[in-house]
Design an enzyme around this catalytic site. Structure first.
Site, PDB file in Angstrom:
ATOM      1  N   THR A 136       0.595  -0.752   0.363  1.00 30.32           N
ATOM      2  CA  THR A 136       0.093   0.237  -0.318  1.00 30.32           C
ATOM      3  C   THR A 136       0.850   0.825   0.054  1.00 30.32           C
ATOM      4  O   THR A 136       1.879   1.205   1.006  1.00 30.32           O
ATOM      5  CB  THR A 136      -1.307   0.274   1.546  1.00 30.32           C
ATOM      6  OG1 THR A 136      -1.792   1.396   1.166  1.00 30.32           O
ATOM      7  CG2 THR A 136      -0.516  -0.168   2.622  1.00 30.32           C
ATOM      8  N   SER A 185      -2.056   3.131   9.987  1.00 35.24           N
ATOM      9  CA  SER A 185      -2.592   2.497  10.985  1.00 35.24           C
ATOM     10  C   SER A 185      -2.206   0.809  11.452  1.00 35.24           C
ATOM     11  O   SER A 185      -1.346   0.648  10.277  1.00 35.24           O
ATOM     12  CB  SER A 185      -4.264   1.835  10.124  1.00 35.24           C
ATOM     13  OG  SER A 185      -3.954   1.550   9.225  1.00 35.24           O
ATOM     14  N   TYR A 187      -3.156  -1.837  10.057  1.00 31.83           N
ATOM     15  CA  TYR A 187      -3.229  -2.286   8.147  1.00 31.83           C
ATOM     16  C   TYR A 187      -2.061  -1.258   8.030  1.00 31.83           C
ATOM     17  O   TYR A 187      -1.458  -3.052   7.127  1.00 31.83           O
ATOM     18  CB  TYR A 187      -4.577  -1.961   7.828  1.00 31.83           C
ATOM     19  CG  TYR A 187      -4.174  -2.379   6.160  1.00 31.83           C
ATOM     20  CD1 TYR A 187      -4.123  -3.229   5.133  1.00 31.83           C
ATOM     21  CD2 TYR A 187      -3.844  -1.359   5.633  1.00 31.83           C
ATOM     22  CE1 TYR A 187      -3.756  -3.209   4.458  1.00 31.83           C
ATOM     23  CE2 TYR A 187      -4.268  -1.226   3.845  1.00 31.83           C
ATOM     24  CZ  TYR A 187      -3.863  -2.582   3.629  1.00 31.83           C
ATOM     25  OH  TYR A 187      -3.543  -2.393   2.399  1.00 31.83           O
ATOM     26  N   HIS A 188      -1.582  -0.475   7.962  1.00 34.12           N
ATOM     27  CA  HIS A 188      -0.576   0.032   6.903  1.00 34.12           C
ATOM     28  C   HIS A 188       0.710  -0.297   7.620  1.00 34.12           C
ATOM     29  O   HIS A 188       1.565  -1.219   7.124  1.00 34.12           O
ATOM     30  CB  HIS A 188      -0.819   1.221   6.688  1.00 34.12           C
ATOM     31  CG  HIS A 188      -1.794   2.121   6.080  1.00 34.12           C
ATOM     32  ND1 HIS A 188      -2.826   2.436   6.698  1.00 34.12           N
ATOM     33  CD2 HIS A 188      -1.910   2.183   5.233  1.00 34.12           C
ATOM     34  CE1 HIS A 188      -3.617   3.139   6.053  1.00 34.12           C
ATOM     35  NE2 HIS A 188      -2.860   2.981   4.588  1.00 34.12           N
ATOM     36  N   LYS A 191       1.550  -4.134   7.050  1.00 38.33           N
ATOM     37  CA  LYS A 191       2.319  -3.755   5.611  1.00 38.33           C
ATOM     38  C   LYS A 191       4.003  -3.330   5.457  1.00 38.33           C
ATOM     39  O   LYS A 191       4.766  -4.150   4.716  1.00 38.33           O
ATOM     40  CB  LYS A 191       1.577  -2.897   4.321  1.00 38.33           C
ATOM     41  CG  LYS A 191       0.016  -3.654   3.901  1.00 38.33           C
ATOM     42  CD  LYS A 191       0.129  -4.830   3.222  1.00 38.33           C
ATOM     43  CE  LYS A 191      -1.417  -4.548   3.104  1.00 38.33           C
ATOM     44  NZ  LYS A 191      -1.724  -5.923   0.826  1.00 38.33           N
TER      45      LYS A 191
END
Lengths: 388, 388
Positions: A136, A185, A187-188, A191
């Site tokens: 991302t 976040s 989520y990030h 990654k």
């Protein structure tokens, strides 16, 4: 080529699997169906066909398996010895990852343990496989430097003495480093952690890995998913999994208002779903790159837009109002975003620019109207907060 | 203060728990006993007492719990509301982490999922708790710049144009970044991933976190563990968990030779176990630092040594030969290592320098001789390889 698409049942995975199949590859999907039935399930606005029906229409096989289960991944890599593994099998929503302690932990467990199981299965069972991972743009955060965000790496002078007036640095050591990450976040963050694992696996075992740092995807159908009703793609419009432009389009059809979190001064990177599949194909086709003990990195982005400008553009087209709400995220109220990207050049395709393809907005709205019976107004707003 | 020591049954954790207890704190150990009974178990050369016996002698309570289990961590943080959590509860051997696919995955699962569960339990149950984490100097790799490795952060010029002859960089953007990581094993990689989680949790929730990047620990007893036979510390001499200097001392007692992997030209950071406990106490005592949405980082190191020099020094003292073997690791054959460290200053203690405290070498050898009945020559050599 023989290609496994992990997470190939999802919003980006399914059109990618179809596109690679239609390009003549031998494609098999591996998916745990978490988005249909599992912890991160939400209802698609479109009536997506079952895996069995998708297989019937596309001749793409489904393996219902979980990438976090090491033995399943070992077995699958051993059995298939794929030329390429495309890895979409991650919890992919930033707001959902910030929704609760349970969703945070699930995101880390699924994404980190999935990626390491995939990497290690490739290492021991199929070390020549090219792994293509969907990352991302959010790993970078926003621009913290004056230059466009590069594709993963940046020449930097570590240390030395710097004069802010002349912008001259004396001494220090010049190194080509991974662009300093600044995820916004959980989520990030996963990654970034994925990428750290790619760095180690390439350094130590010289695996062939491409990491694609993707922008926010908009649109729903691709040339391939339009070919038959049972090939239709999923469409997420809820506050956690619906991406911003798609949610605006749903809100415009259903009478609005368009929900903007914060001032709308945030600039974000975007890509149409059709270009997502073009980009992944470009990564597959260019897989014969020279190995140098580092992952290859591309920014999978075609343009950047300011959220407020997007909302006002859709408001002007449809007459629906814009509703500015408190921002649940911890982020800069306003930011610029300049991004380097070479994937359209690598893949030799013309990127779909939003402002030149406004008809695609109407196409999304047609899909919304055709499936309006499935619409649930209660799920449109996000429940996640970065401040709790 | 109320202090939880996660992993407090282990080689560094146990003497730290004792030292903090003897300094007047209310200390509770949380440990899953993995090193005694679990996946990463190896036999200590010393006969360590049971948790019950250790509790009897020290009045330190044991909670047998697993930090990777979210509900256990939530419950413990809720019940104890500790002022400080010291987090040692990680698989801590680099070679063991490279031994097999199973040990790799276990290391990632235990270390990453443990750290996120601890972090998130602190966030939701006890957000003012100061988390002190044991990291490793191995997150940096060796010196890639001309300057000493800083304590975590470094001023850098991102981008710009650089003239290698004059070492002048024009333009670019000056940022204070995390020193570019370059981990050398799966174990070290997990510590980089841990640190990425600390960066996000401090940025988003402003938690109080100190990350200690520790060197290679040598020695076995501390002032506190010597006080009673049932307080004795564990001593690892096997190829995976035994640290290099301690293994040399065991090999010297048992007739050798001293096994050096590669040329011995590797320079590494070291710290005596007594200074480990001094450093952690310094981190505890200085916990009232100003929060700035970043983890505080120290290098927990007192000196650096070249492996060959160490081996030859012990060879000269004991008459035991040095045996140079192929290096199973993927690392530079020779390297310098310059490290910044301020913890002795923060803790106001005089570091134990090896060359000024050669008596401590004899003390380790006395411990080996006293426990020679437990010695198993088959486990001294490492089975791990980075090249498989």
């Amino acid at each position: 080529m023989k290609i496994l698409v992990l997470g190939g049942d999802g919003f980006c995975g399914w059109p990618t699997a179809l596109h690679l199949k239609n390009a003549g590859h031998d494609v098999t999907i591996v998916d745990n169906l978490d988005r249909r039935e599992g912890k991160s399930q939400t209802k698609s606005l479109t009536n997506i066909a079952s895996p069995a029906a998708r297989t019937r229409q596309s001749a793409i096989g489904y393996l219902i398996a979980d990438v976090t289960r090491k033995y399943e991944m070992n077995h699958i890599l051993d059995e298939h010895s794929p030329d390429v593994v495309v890895h979409f099998a991650e919890q992919r929503s930033a707001p959902w990852s910030m929704l609760s302690s349970s969703s945070m932990l699930h995101t880390v467990q699924n994404n980190v343990m999935g990626t390491i199981a995939v990497l290690d299965a490739i290492r021991i069972k199929s070390p020549n496989t090219h792994l293509i991972h969907l990352g991302t743009m959010g790993v970078y955060g926003y621009n913290t430097t004056d230059d466009p965000i590069p594709e993963g790496y940046v020449e930097s002078t570590i240390g030395g003495t710097h004069d802010p007036d002349t912008k001259i640095t004396k001494g220090g050591t010049r190194l080509n480093i991974v662009y300093p990450p600044d995820p916004g976040s959980i989520y990030h963050m996963t990654k970034v952690m994925d990428h750290q694992m790619f760095q180690f696996y390439t350094k130590n075992w010289n695996l062939r890995i491409t990491d694609l740092h993707q922008g926010i995807v908009w649109g729903t159908q691709t040339e391939d998913t339009k070919e038959h009703p049972e090939l239709i793609n999923r469409f997420d419009y809820d506050g956690e999994f619906g991406t911003v432009l798609n949610r605006f389009l749903v809100q415009a059809v259903t009478g609005g208002p368009l929900t903007v979190y914060g001032t709308g001064g945030q600039t974000r990177a975007f890509i149409h779903i059709q270009d997502t599949v073009h980009c992944v194909k470009a990564a597959v086709d260019s897989g014969d790159f020279e190995l140098n003990r580092r992952p290859r990195i591309f920014n999978q982005v075609t343009e950047t837009h300011n959220i407020k400008t997007l909302a006002e553009m859709i408001s002007n087209r449809t007459g629906v109002k814009v509703d500015y709400q408190d921002n649940p995220r911890r982020e800069k109220a306003e930011n610029d975003l300049n991004v380097s990207t070479t994937l359209a050049e690598v893949g030799n395709f013309t990127p779909i620019r939003l402002m030149d393809n406004l008809g695609l907005l109407s196409e999304v709205q047609d899909v919304v109207r055709a499936n309006i019976d499935n619409f649930d107004p209660m799920v449109v707003k996000s429940n996640a907060s970065w401040h709790k």
